[in-house]
Design a protein around this motif. Sequence first.
Motif, PDB file in Angstrom:
ATOM      1  N   LEU A   1       0.860  -1.159   0.108  1.00  0.00           N
ATOM      2  CA  LEU A   1       0.088  -0.026   0.142  1.00  0.00           C
ATOM      3  C   LEU A   1       0.825   1.281   0.101  1.00  0.00           C
ATOM      4  O   LEU A   1       0.593   2.206  -0.536  1.00  0.00           O
ATOM      5  CB  LEU A   1      -0.969  -0.130   1.368  1.00  0.00           C
ATOM      6  N   GLU A   2       1.994   1.168   0.775  1.00  0.00           N
ATOM      7  CA  GLU A   2       2.693   2.420   0.876  1.00  0.00           C
ATOM      8  C   GLU A   2       3.522   2.438  -0.625  1.00  0.00           C
ATOM      9  O   GLU A   2       3.614   3.771  -0.982  1.00  0.00           O
ATOM     10  CB  GLU A   2       4.019   2.218   1.831  1.00  0.00           C
ATOM     11  N   ARG A   3       3.841   1.462  -1.270  1.00  0.00           N
ATOM     12  CA  ARG A   3       4.491   1.803  -2.710  1.00  0.00           C
ATOM     13  C   ARG A   3       3.304   2.118  -3.576  1.00  0.00           C
ATOM     14  O   ARG A   3       3.866   2.907  -4.522  1.00  0.00           O
ATOM     15  CB  ARG A   3       5.141   0.444  -3.033  1.00  0.00           C
ATOM     16  N   SER A   4       2.137   2.136  -3.468  1.00  0.00           N
ATOM     17  CA  SER A   4       1.202   2.646  -4.301  1.00  0.00           C
ATOM     18  C   SER A   4       0.677   3.946  -4.087  1.00  0.00           C
ATOM     19  O   SER A   4      -0.033   4.856  -4.867  1.00  0.00           O
ATOM     20  CB  SER A   4      -0.137   1.729  -4.257  1.00  0.00           C
ATOM     21  N   ARG A   5       1.274   4.555  -2.945  1.00  0.00           N
ATOM     22  CA  ARG A   5       0.943   5.835  -2.773  1.00  0.00           C
ATOM     23  C   ARG A   5       2.033   6.941  -3.018  1.00  0.00           C
ATOM     24  O   ARG A   5       3.313   6.477  -2.814  1.00  0.00           O
ATOM     25  CB  ARG A   5       0.886   5.925  -1.153  1.00  0.00           C
ATOM     26  N   ARG A   6       1.589   8.036  -3.447  1.00  0.00           N
ATOM     27  CA  ARG A   6       2.792   8.901  -3.869  1.00  0.00           C
ATOM     28  C   ARG A   6       3.192   9.682  -2.833  1.00  0.00           C
ATOM     29  O   ARG A   6       4.109  10.282  -2.876  1.00  0.00           O
ATOM     30  CB  ARG A   6       2.022   9.984  -5.000  1.00  0.00           C
ATOM     31  N   SER A   7       2.520   9.617  -1.528  1.00  0.00           N
ATOM     32  CA  SER A   7       3.145  10.410  -0.263  1.00  0.00           C
ATOM     33  C   SER A   7       4.134   9.645   0.361  1.00  0.00           C
ATOM     34  O   SER A   7       4.792  10.313   1.187  1.00  0.00           O
ATOM     35  CB  SER A   7       1.891  10.755   0.441  1.00  0.00           C
ATOM     36  N   GLY A   8       4.655   8.318  -0.140  1.00  0.00           N
ATOM     37  CA  GLY A   8       5.632   7.698   0.395  1.00  0.00           C
ATOM     38  C   GLY A   8       5.177   6.856   1.747  1.00  0.00           C
ATOM     39  O   GLY A   8       4.031   6.688   2.067  1.00  0.00           O
ATOM     40  N   SER A   9       6.148   6.724   2.420  1.00  0.00           N
ATOM     41  CA  SER A   9       5.929   5.753   3.620  1.00  0.00           C
ATOM     42  C   SER A   9       5.279   6.620   4.816  1.00  0.00           C
ATOM     43  O   SER A   9       5.612   7.789   5.094  1.00  0.00           O
ATOM     44  CB  SER A   9       7.373   5.631   4.370  1.00  0.00           C
ATOM     45  N   ALA A  10       4.091   5.930   5.380  1.00  0.00           N
ATOM     46  CA  ALA A  10       3.286   6.638   6.299  1.00  0.00           C
ATOM     47  C   ALA A  10       2.907   5.375   7.359  1.00  0.00           C
ATOM     48  O   ALA A  10       2.469   5.663   8.388  1.00  0.00           O
ATOM     49  CB  ALA A  10       2.153   7.666   5.668  1.00  0.00           C
ATOM     50  N   LEU A  11       2.593   4.250   6.708  1.00  0.00           N
ATOM     51  CA  LEU A  11       1.958   3.299   7.527  1.00  0.00           C
ATOM     52  C   LEU A  11       2.905   2.694   8.439  1.00  0.00           C
ATOM     53  O   LEU A  11       2.502   2.333   9.667  1.00  0.00           O
ATOM     54  CB  LEU A  11       1.339   2.335   6.605  1.00  0.00           C
ATOM     55  N   VAL A  12       4.116   2.227   8.055  1.00  0.00           N
ATOM     56  CA  VAL A  12       5.004   1.665   9.047  1.00  0.00           C
ATOM     57  C   VAL A  12       5.598   2.404   9.961  1.00  0.00           C
ATOM     58  O   VAL A  12       5.758   2.141  11.114  1.00  0.00           O
ATOM     59  CB  VAL A  12       6.211   0.771   8.179  1.00  0.00           C
ATOM     60  N   PHE A  13       6.230   3.514   9.202  1.00  0.00           N
ATOM     61  CA  PHE A  13       6.840   4.662  10.264  1.00  0.00           C
ATOM     62  C   PHE A  13       6.015   5.897  10.101  1.00  0.00           C
ATOM     63  O   PHE A  13       6.391   6.863   9.517  1.00  0.00           O
ATOM     64  CB  PHE A  13       8.408   4.750   9.777  1.00  0.00           C
TER      65      PHE A  13
END
Length: 286
Positions: A35-47
């Motif tokens: 899901l993070e890779r599909s987001r343009r906003s970058g990493s937000a779920l794990v960190f």
Amino acid sequence: MRLLRAARGRGRGPGAGPGAGPRAGPAALSQALRLERSRRSGSALVFPLQGLARCLLPGAEAAALGLFQPGLAALRSAERLFAAGPGHAVGYLSSAVRMEHAPPPALPEVCFIGRSNVGKSSLIRALFALSPAVEVRVSKTPGHTKKMNFFKVGKYFTLVDMPGYGYRAPEDFVEMVETYLQKRQNLKRTFLLVDGVVGLQKTDHIAVEMLEEFGIPYVMVLTKIDRASKGLLLKNVLGIQEFVKEKTQGCFPQLFLVSSVEFSGIHLLRCFIAHVTGNLPTVEDS
């Protein structure tokens, strides 16, 4: 006595009760990474804290935000602990209102405390989402948890859901919680949950004073971050960061941000729990 007054406070206070069932989100690390890779906003779920890092205090204070930054190997190892399987039972163990009714302190233990409407049971349910058979009751009514509820994670550690302080706290809250915190010899870390929408409240300050007085190591977890705007979340994170720096000694400097609905920060929190219970000894090198 101060904690007693806080525990029996009648005001419901700002913020809502626990959110919708968390198992609809990316409970597994692999789902979160996709899901993070599909987001343009970058990493937000794990960190999730990384999304705010540029706006936080610079210098040494900013360095404290990255004290616990495990790699994928450590995150995956922690995830396996929370997933029940053959020979690895994960589930409810027992409940108690007095220490003499608590299970023997045979394993490392962590406990979760917070205001009665902070979303504590929802968070614990999200942590155990990879083991669907684990029953963690979540109510829309604050103050639902009246006992100390113990959950066992295989042969590795136990996790305790403590009654909330504030609205509808149990009559024997003080005796139950303070006795547990002072006498539970296998307690490795206390997780103090703070509502991400309203930030630190007076009752939270009283809880911090109690933990500091008892000399108990603890960490703050900011819940319901999906309900707060980025500006409000940043304001509350900055306030807590400054408070921890200036007013505490036993609090881990890094704040953990979580959403039990979107699973933001859940994978990192699982990893930290595994680490502090001694089940992830090489996390810094992973």
